[in-house]
Design a protein around this motif. Structure first.
Motif, PDB file in Angstrom:
ATOM      1  N   ALA A   3       0.844  -1.285  -0.042  1.00 13.55           N
ATOM      2  CA  ALA A   3      -0.179  -0.234  -0.131  1.00 13.55           C
ATOM      3  C   ALA A   3       0.942   1.201   0.065  1.00 13.55           C
ATOM      4  CB  ALA A   3      -1.007   0.042   1.313  1.00 13.55           C
ATOM      5  N   PRO A   4       0.617   2.232  -0.634  1.00 12.50           N
ATOM      6  CA  PRO A   4       1.376   3.491  -0.704  1.00 12.50           C
ATOM      7  C   PRO A   4       1.420   3.975   0.681  1.00 12.50           C
ATOM      8  CG  PRO A   4      -0.809   3.861  -1.920  1.00 12.50           C
ATOM      9  CD  PRO A   4      -0.714   2.327  -1.497  1.00 12.50           C
ATOM     10  N   PRO A   5       2.251   4.450   1.235  1.00 15.65           N
ATOM     11  CA  PRO A   5       2.481   4.926   2.738  1.00 15.65           C
ATOM     12  C   PRO A   5       1.952   6.358   2.950  1.00 15.65           C
ATOM     13  CG  PRO A   5       4.501   5.211   1.808  1.00 15.65           C
ATOM     14  CD  PRO A   5       3.890   4.314   0.537  1.00 15.65           C
ATOM     15  N   ASP A   6       1.095   6.113   3.919  1.00 16.90           N
ATOM     16  CA  ASP A   6       0.417   7.569   4.483  1.00 16.90           C
ATOM     17  C   ASP A   6       1.520   8.270   5.104  1.00 16.90           C
ATOM     18  OD1 ASP A   6      -0.921   9.745   5.538  1.00 16.90           O
ATOM     19  OD2 ASP A   6      -2.801   8.485   5.697  1.00 16.90           O
ATOM     20  N   HIS A   7       2.005   9.232   4.680  1.00 11.10           N
ATOM     21  CA  HIS A   7       3.402   9.854   5.513  1.00 11.10           C
ATOM     22  C   HIS A   7       2.986  10.631   6.671  1.00 11.10           C
ATOM     23  CE1 HIS A   7       6.149   8.431   2.298  1.00 11.10           C
ATOM     24  NE2 HIS A   7       5.227   8.811   1.105  1.00 11.10           N
ATOM     25  N   ARG A   8       1.844  10.923   6.983  1.00 13.65           N
ATOM     26  CA  ARG A   8       1.512  11.525   8.037  1.00 13.65           C
ATOM     27  C   ARG A   8       1.751  10.737   9.390  1.00 13.65           C
ATOM     28  NH1 ARG A   8      -4.628  12.202   7.368  1.00 13.65           N
ATOM     29  NH2 ARG A   8      -4.369  10.167   6.675  1.00 13.65           N
ATOM     30  N   PHE A   9       1.809   9.671   9.163  1.00  8.67           N
ATOM     31  CA  PHE A   9       1.895   8.337  10.122  1.00  8.67           C
ATOM     32  C   PHE A   9       3.419   8.010  10.363  1.00  8.67           C
ATOM     33  CE2 PHE A   9      -2.375   8.372   9.447  1.00  8.67           C
ATOM     34  CZ  PHE A   9      -2.909   8.280  10.762  1.00  8.67           C
ATOM     35  N   ASP A  10       4.394   8.493   9.563  1.00  9.77           N
ATOM     36  CA  ASP A  10       5.742   8.137   9.495  1.00  9.77           C
ATOM     37  C   ASP A  10       6.448   8.230  10.860  1.00  9.77           C
ATOM     38  OD1 ASP A  10       5.764   7.488   6.840  1.00  9.77           O
ATOM     39  OD2 ASP A  10       6.779   9.302   6.062  1.00  9.77           O
ATOM     40  N   PRO A  11       6.236   9.442  11.562  1.00 11.37           N
ATOM     41  CA  PRO A  11       6.985   9.556  12.872  1.00 11.37           C
ATOM     42  C   PRO A  11       6.284   8.297  14.225  1.00 11.37           C
ATOM     43  CG  PRO A  11       6.005  11.503  12.434  1.00 11.37           C
ATOM     44  CD  PRO A  11       5.334  10.420  11.327  1.00 11.37           C
ATOM     45  N   TYR A  12       4.985   7.545  13.674  1.00  8.70           N
ATOM     46  CA  TYR A  12       4.535   6.796  14.645  1.00  8.70           C
ATOM     47  C   TYR A  12       4.675   5.096  14.148  1.00  8.70           C
ATOM     48  CZ  TYR A  12       3.021  11.341  15.771  1.00  8.70           C
ATOM     49  OH  TYR A  12       2.832  12.846  16.108  1.00  8.70           O
ATOM     50  N   ARG A  13       5.056   4.913  13.058  1.00  5.58           N
ATOM     51  CA  ARG A  13       5.473   3.468  12.443  1.00  5.58           C
ATOM     52  C   ARG A  13       6.323   2.827  13.505  1.00  5.58           C
ATOM     53  NH1 ARG A  13       3.629   3.330   7.328  1.00  5.58           N
ATOM     54  NH2 ARG A  13       3.307   5.514   6.193  1.00  5.58           N
TER      55      ARG A  13
END
Length: 123
Positions: A3-13
């Motif tokens: 799935a294409p990453p939702d970059h808003r969540f990058d700090p929380y992966r």
């Protein structure tokens, strides 16, 4: 499925946070992203699927409540991800202060508190 990453969540992966309630009780949250798709037609081997997207898996050890989890489409958490960046996290009727932990501490919480293990490891 990718799935294409939702970059808003990058700090929380693969990130854990320490939760603190107003009464001083403490707990944890762990956030994991995973791909999802919906069947949009067909049956058996001729099924058709939607475009893949990311979903957010949230695992909680809440003060005074215990363990719970929820899975939500990333697109449905636009307001929540803004709160996370401000150090707040809402779960059920309660709002907690959240301190996001570093990589090492997040791995420890993932393994020892939630027993989830590394998503890249074969079981």
């Amino acid at each position: 499925m990718n799935a294409p990453p939702d970059h808003r969540f990058d700090p929380y992966r693969e990130r854990a946070g320490r939760l603190t309630a107003e009464d001083g009780g403490t707990g944890y949250v762990f956030v994991r992203m995973s791909p999802s798709a919906w069947q949009v037609g067909g049956a058996l081997w001729w099924r058709r699927w939607s475009e893949p997207s990311e979903q957010v898996e949230e695992y909680y050890d809440l003060p005074g409540f215990g363990f719970t989890d929820r899975v939500t489409e990333a697109a449905d958490l636009a307001d929540e991800v803004l709160e996370w960046g401000e150090g707040r996290l809402s779960a059920g009727e309660d709002t907690y202060h959240v301190e996001w932990l570093d990589d090492d501490e997040s791995r420890r919480v993932r393994d020892e508190v939630f027993g989830l293990g590394d998503p890249g490891e074969q079981k």
